[in-house]
Design an enzyme around this catalytic site. Structure first.
Site, PDB file in Angstrom:
ATOM      1  N   ASP A 197      -6.820 -17.311  29.028  1.00 23.92           N
ATOM      2  CA  ASP A 197      -5.421 -17.031  28.701  1.00 23.92           C
ATOM      3  C   ASP A 197      -5.058 -15.593  29.057  1.00 23.92           C
ATOM      4  OD1 ASP A 197      -5.161 -19.596  27.769  1.00 23.92           O
ATOM      5  OD2 ASP A 197      -5.240 -19.058  25.641  1.00 23.92           O
ATOM      6  N   ASN A 244     -12.888 -20.399  33.058  1.00 23.21           N
ATOM      7  CA  ASN A 244     -12.769 -20.806  31.655  1.00 23.21           C
ATOM      8  C   ASN A 244     -14.111 -21.228  31.086  1.00 23.21           C
ATOM      9  OD1 ASN A 244     -10.191 -20.380  30.674  1.00 23.21           O
ATOM     10  ND2 ASN A 244      -9.378 -22.304  31.453  1.00 23.21           N
ATOM     11  N   HIS A 261     -11.853 -19.900  26.845  1.00 21.62           N
ATOM     12  CA  HIS A 261     -10.398 -20.067  26.985  1.00 21.62           C
ATOM     13  C   HIS A 261      -9.592 -18.832  26.592  1.00 21.62           C
ATOM     14  CE1 HIS A 261     -10.363 -24.261  28.258  1.00 21.62           C
ATOM     15  NE2 HIS A 261     -11.344 -24.482  27.387  1.00 21.62           N
ATOM     16  N   ASP A 269      -2.240 -20.589  43.294  1.00 25.84           N
ATOM     17  CA  ASP A 269      -3.246 -21.214  42.433  1.00 25.84           C
ATOM     18  C   ASP A 269      -4.411 -20.240  42.247  1.00 25.84           C
ATOM     19  OD1 ASP A 269      -4.158 -23.339  40.885  1.00 25.84           O
ATOM     20  OD2 ASP A 269      -5.371 -24.157  42.505  1.00 25.84           O
ATOM     21  N   GLU A 277      -3.004 -23.272  35.847  1.00 22.59           N
ATOM     22  CA  GLU A 277      -3.213 -21.963  36.477  1.00 22.59           C
ATOM     23  C   GLU A 277      -2.372 -21.798  37.742  1.00 22.59           C
ATOM     24  OE1 GLU A 277      -6.380 -24.702  38.260  1.00 22.59           O
ATOM     25  OE2 GLU A 277      -5.269 -24.456  36.398  1.00 22.59           O
TER      26      GLU A 277
END
Length: 331
Positions: A207, A198, A203, A190, A234
């Site tokens: 990504d 973010n 975002h 994780d 994630e």
């Protein structure tokens, strides 16, 4: 032109009986010799007696090179048993469905060809007289099909396996472990404080971050049987067949170090760069006697991941699911 039409046309053209030469037969022969499909006549011994000119473009071999050969000689070795089985069915008078086979051209390029065949028999004795074989290049169709198959099991953002592929692989590897009395390890990873990442950087940056993490994972997870997947959001997962707890811990630590070494700025992280927490779990086939599997492996890895987070993140925690004789279910 459909393959069935080509076969009927070809059978008419080469049926071994006297016929009057006329304009229609001349046109028919012209059509056959200019077809994009490869049209062949095979004797009862399955040796090619005639091959149309299109073999040069489809197979990379001129007709004169094809004559005297068996079709099995032009396909890759792995597909030859398929041809042998179908030839046996032809001899027995059974219907043969179209096959898709692989052939290696002289220049080293592999092509996929769809083959259709029809047996011509003596109307009186029923003996096999010849076989009409039609071969069509379906390489583009196969490439498209393979691409669609890959997309169906690939996460579009990271390029890792998707959740569907992960679930199927975990079930498959556990079944193999039970069959072989082996073991399976699972790592859940994780990205630390990804929501904060973010929120701060946006975002698109998030990504890009996940793509970089996925690439780092792929650099570590390189064995043919291993599988790296995007488990959700994630969170990533790695399936390690035939891997003991010590091996899983080593891989997990390598992943942790590789992600931190990316040096991705993360102002809301204690290290100032992007990090990840990892939980690794290992189970042997005997564990399945008392714990529902492979769900138990997921629970074990998830529990180890929770401990890694609760102990400050950017660390690896492990779990070993013990068999019944150990007197405990998990440790």
């Amino acid at each position: 032109m459909a393959p069935s039409d080509v076969r009927r046309m070809f059978a008419r053209l080469f049926r071994g009986r006297a016929r009057t030469a006329n304009a229609s037969e001349t046109d028919l022969k012209l059509l056959v010799e200019n077809s994009r499909d490869v049209l062949c006549r095979l004797g009862p011994d399955f040796v090619i007696r005639y091959c149309s000119p299109s073999s040069t473009t489809v197979l990379g071999r001129p007709p004169e090179e094809m004559v005297g050969q068996r079709p099995s000689s032009i396909v890759i070795e792995e597909d030859r048993p398929v041809i042998a089985a179908e030839a046996a069915r032809v001899v027995q008078g059974e219907d043969v469905k179209p096959l898709i086979l692989r052939t290696l051209k002289p220049d080293g390029v592999m092509a996929w060809v769809e083959t259709s065949s029809r047996a011509l028999r003596d109307p009186v004795t029923g003996a096999l007289v010849e076989v009409i074989l039609v071969m069509r290049d379906v390489s583009e169709r196969q490439a498209l099909q393979h691409r669609l198959e890959r997309e169906a099991v690939t996460d579009g953002l990271t390029g890792l396996a998707n959740r569907r592929a992960f679930d199927e692989a975990l079930a498959r590897e556990w079944a193999r472990a039970v069959r072989d009395d082996g073991e399976v390890s699972l790592i859940l990873l994780d990205v630390d404080h990804f929501k904060r990442f973010n929120d701060r950087y946006g975002h698109p940056a998030g990504d890009a971050c996940l793509r970089d993490v996925a690439k780092a994972i792929q650099e570590i997870v390189r064995r043919p049987g291993d599988l790296a997947a995007r488990y959700g959001g994630e969170e990533m997962a790695v399936i390690l067949p035939d891997t003991p707890a010590s091996g899983a811990a080593t891989v997990a630590e390598a992943l942790r170090e590789a992600i931190q070494a990316l040096g991705i700025l993360h102002a809301d992280s204690a290290r100032g760069v992007l990090t990840a927490s990892l939980g690794a779990a290992t189970a042997t086939a005997a564990v399945g006697q008392t714990i529902p599997m492979p769900d138990g492996l997921l629970i074990g890895a998830d529990g180890a991941l929770y401990r890694a987070k609760s102990k400050g993140r950017n660390r690896v925690e492990t779990a070993v699911l013990l068999p019944p004789r150990s007197g405990a279910r998990a440790a």
